[in-house]
Design a protein around this motif. Sequence first.
Motif, PDB file in Angstrom:
ATOM      1  N   ASP A  58       0.831  -1.197   0.000  1.00 36.97           N
ATOM      2  CA  ASP A  58       0.000   0.000   0.000  1.00 36.97           C
ATOM      3  C   ASP A  58       0.870   1.253   0.000  1.00 36.97           C
ATOM      4  O   ASP A  58       1.988   1.254   0.501  1.00 36.97           O
ATOM      5  N   THR A  59       0.322   2.353  -0.513  1.00 44.45           N
ATOM      6  CA  THR A  59       1.069   3.611  -0.571  1.00 44.45           C
ATOM      7  C   THR A  59       0.689   4.543   0.576  1.00 44.45           C
ATOM      8  O   THR A  59       0.815   5.752   0.473  1.00 44.45           O
ATOM      9  N   THR A  60       0.225   3.972   1.674  1.00 43.75           N
ATOM     10  CA  THR A  60      -0.227   4.796   2.796  1.00 43.75           C
ATOM     11  C   THR A  60       0.891   5.677   3.336  1.00 43.75           C
ATOM     12  O   THR A  60       0.673   6.822   3.706  1.00 43.75           O
ATOM     13  N   THR A  61       2.114   5.155   3.362  1.00 43.76           N
ATOM     14  CA  THR A  61       3.209   5.907   3.976  1.00 43.76           C
ATOM     15  C   THR A  61       4.423   6.113   3.079  1.00 43.76           C
ATOM     16  O   THR A  61       5.175   7.055   3.276  1.00 43.76           O
ATOM     17  N   ARG A  62       4.639   5.260   2.092  1.00 43.90           N
ATOM     18  CA  ARG A  62       5.917   5.356   1.374  1.00 43.90           C
ATOM     19  C   ARG A  62       5.894   6.492   0.342  1.00 43.90           C
ATOM     20  O   ARG A  62       4.890   6.736  -0.300  1.00 43.90           O
ATOM     21  N   PRO A  63       7.023   7.192   0.190  1.00 42.90           N
ATOM     22  CA  PRO A  63       7.078   8.312  -0.739  1.00 42.90           C
ATOM     23  C   PRO A  63       7.204   7.838  -2.183  1.00 42.90           C
ATOM     24  O   PRO A  63       7.676   6.746  -2.472  1.00 42.90           O
ATOM     25  N   VAL A 114     -16.452   4.736  -3.995  1.00 41.14           N
ATOM     26  CA  VAL A 114     -16.355   6.156  -3.663  1.00 41.14           C
ATOM     27  C   VAL A 114     -14.966   6.694  -3.984  1.00 41.14           C
ATOM     28  O   VAL A 114     -14.816   7.741  -4.632  1.00 41.14           O
ATOM     29  N   MET A 115     -13.917   5.977  -3.560  1.00 44.15           N
ATOM     30  CA  MET A 115     -12.570   6.468  -3.842  1.00 44.15           C
ATOM     31  C   MET A 115     -12.285   6.503  -5.328  1.00 44.15           C
ATOM     32  O   MET A 115     -11.711   7.479  -5.843  1.00 44.15           O
ATOM     33  N   VAL A 116     -12.669   5.466  -6.053  1.00 43.24           N
ATOM     34  CA  VAL A 116     -12.447   5.431  -7.500  1.00 43.24           C
ATOM     35  C   VAL A 116     -13.136   6.616  -8.164  1.00 43.24           C
ATOM     36  O   VAL A 116     -12.547   7.317  -9.003  1.00 43.24           O
ATOM     37  N   ALA A 117     -14.401   6.872  -7.811  1.00 40.64           N
ATOM     38  CA  ALA A 117     -15.158   7.953  -8.449  1.00 40.64           C
ATOM     39  C   ALA A 117     -14.538   9.321  -8.158  1.00 40.64           C
ATOM     40  O   ALA A 117     -14.444  10.180  -9.050  1.00 40.64           O
ATOM     41  N   ARG A 176      -4.076  10.035  -1.473  1.00 43.60           N
ATOM     42  CA  ARG A 176      -4.066   9.702  -0.048  1.00 43.60           C
ATOM     43  C   ARG A 176      -5.174  10.436   0.698  1.00 43.60           C
ATOM     44  O   ARG A 176      -5.833   9.882   1.583  1.00 43.60           O
ATOM     45  N   ALA A 177      -5.398  11.707   0.336  1.00 44.16           N
ATOM     46  CA  ALA A 177      -6.452  12.479   0.990  1.00 44.16           C
ATOM     47  C   ALA A 177      -7.829  11.890   0.683  1.00 44.16           C
ATOM     48  O   ALA A 177      -8.699  11.824   1.563  1.00 44.16           O
ATOM     49  N   ILE A 178      -8.028  11.453  -0.547  1.00 44.27           N
ATOM     50  CA  ILE A 178      -9.297  10.830  -0.919  1.00 44.27           C
ATOM     51  C   ILE A 178      -9.494   9.527  -0.154  1.00 44.27           C
ATOM     52  O   ILE A 178     -10.591   9.233   0.332  1.00 44.27           O
ATOM     53  N   CYS A 179      -8.446   8.740  -0.051  1.00 42.22           N
ATOM     54  CA  CYS A 179      -8.518   7.471   0.676  1.00 42.22           C
ATOM     55  C   CYS A 179      -8.902   7.716   2.136  1.00 42.22           C
ATOM     56  O   CYS A 179      -9.795   7.050   2.678  1.00 42.22           O
ATOM     57  N   GLU A 180      -8.245   8.695   2.766  1.00 40.20           N
ATOM     58  CA  GLU A 180      -8.529   8.976   4.172  1.00 40.20           C
ATOM     59  C   GLU A 180      -9.933   9.528   4.353  1.00 40.20           C
ATOM     60  O   GLU A 180     -10.645   9.141   5.286  1.00 40.20           O
ATOM     61  N   TRP A 181     -10.362  10.425   3.467  1.00 44.17           N
ATOM     62  CA  TRP A 181     -11.711  10.999   3.571  1.00 44.17           C
ATOM     63  C   TRP A 181     -12.766   9.904   3.428  1.00 44.17           C
ATOM     64  O   TRP A 181     -13.745   9.861   4.183  1.00 44.17           O
ATOM     65  N   THR A 182     -12.583   9.013   2.469  1.00 45.37           N
ATOM     66  CA  THR A 182     -13.538   7.923   2.264  1.00 45.37           C
ATOM     67  C   THR A 182     -13.615   7.041   3.501  1.00 45.37           C
ATOM     68  O   THR A 182     -14.699   6.660   3.955  1.00 45.37           O
ATOM     69  N   VAL A 187      -1.519   0.789  -4.730  1.00 46.15           N
ATOM     70  CA  VAL A 187      -2.620   0.201  -3.969  1.00 46.15           C
ATOM     71  C   VAL A 187      -3.086   1.133  -2.855  1.00 46.15           C
ATOM     72  O   VAL A 187      -2.279   1.685  -2.110  1.00 46.15           O
ATOM     73  N   PHE A 188      -4.404   1.272  -2.753  1.00 44.13           N
ATOM     74  CA  PHE A 188      -5.046   1.991  -1.649  1.00 44.13           C
ATOM     75  C   PHE A 188      -6.213   1.146  -1.150  1.00 44.13           C
ATOM     76  O   PHE A 188      -6.903   0.505  -1.946  1.00 44.13           O
ATOM     77  N   ASP A 189      -6.435   1.170   0.159  1.00 46.15           N
ATOM     78  CA  ASP A 189      -7.551   0.429   0.741  1.00 46.15           C
ATOM     79  C   ASP A 189      -8.365   1.380   1.615  1.00 46.15           C
ATOM     80  O   ASP A 189      -8.107   1.509   2.807  1.00 46.15           O
ATOM     81  N   PRO A 190      -9.357   2.070   1.048  1.00 43.46           N
ATOM     82  CA  PRO A 190     -10.117   3.047   1.835  1.00 43.46           C
ATOM     83  C   PRO A 190     -10.948   2.415   2.950  1.00 43.46           C
ATOM     84  O   PRO A 190     -11.305   3.101   3.909  1.00 43.46           O
ATOM     85  N   ARG A 191     -11.243   1.139   2.842  1.00 41.95           N
ATOM     86  CA  ARG A 191     -11.989   0.475   3.923  1.00 41.95           C
ATOM     87  C   ARG A 191     -11.153   0.456   5.208  1.00 41.95           C
ATOM     88  O   ARG A 191     -11.650   0.731   6.295  1.00 41.95           O
ATOM     89  N   HIS A 192      -9.858   0.133   5.123  1.00 38.79           N
ATOM     90  CA  HIS A 192      -9.009  -0.010   6.305  1.00 38.79           C
ATOM     91  C   HIS A 192      -8.032   1.150   6.474  1.00 38.79           C
ATOM     92  O   HIS A 192      -7.591   1.426   7.586  1.00 38.79           O
TER      93      HIS A 192
END
Length: 313
Positions: A96-101, A190-193, A150-156, A237-242
């Motif tokens: 996932d790209t949650t933290t890596r630059p 939601v994140m995809v849209a 990342r902002a979209i993932c967190e908002w979702t 990869v992003f996982d807005p659920r988790h």
Amino acid sequence: MNLPLLPDLPPHTLAIRIGCALHYDVDEPAPMLLMVQPRLATGQELVAQQFSIDTGVEIEQLRDSHGNHLLRMMLLPGANRLQHDAVLFVSAEARDTTTRPLHEPVFTAATLPMDVLRYTRPSRFCESDKLGARASELFGHHVPGLATARAICEWTHRHLEYRYGSGDPSLSACGAIDRGYGVCRDFAHVMVALCRALDIPARYVAGYMPLFQADDSDIGLDFHAYVEAWIDGGWQVFDPRHNRPHVGRVKIAHGMDAVDCAFATIYGQASTAYFQVWSYPVDHQRERVGDPVQMPDYAAGAASAAGVGGSGS
């Protein structure tokens, strides 16, 4: 009996056993498309795999326009018991790209490859054409690319409440935003849209998610939906659920939305008599494809608490 010698586990790799058992009752013959086989990709190596259906019908191997693997067969009147079982080597590190630059070269519609450009368009369940103003209001102040995704993932993740069993096959991204809750399918839509509304190519992904290294009771009991967004010249990869990295995820398919990644499409009437999914780390030399499924204690406990079903995790 001498078992075939399997390859040794490479360094920094996990062996993951995945699979599902599906039982359908039908009154009339019904053609079926099944999408449960893992997609072969970098960081995801198939070790062994088998599929069976107890009626003995012919099984046809197909690929769709997104390159996903499908099985086509005929369900026959009466009981139809299907089982898929596989072992794969996957990276022991979260992808996932949650933290890596990432370095972020600018990509525009004029330079995107055509097989990527398709994922900027609206679709049935990801109505990005209706979300442009809202996406700009929410995320227009972020640096385009990774920061925005990342902002979209967190908002979702924060905007939607997860409710196991609340899946609605007719609910779109706009409907999920308005409703405020859903299952992993809705989080991914939601994140995809929202990404597509800001011209970030994004696609819906279906796969298996093992329960270990996570305390959420729903992981590993069902197929899981997440997101890939085109950033830094590749799919991330992003996982807005988790909204956090997970180890051991196994990808099955990707597409415009859940329509392209449905694990079962039946052309006719059928009732589901049984549904089980498994995904867990395994010693692949000791526990082979076709052996009885040895659900780990934590997964078995979660299955008992949450109930095994096909509503999506």
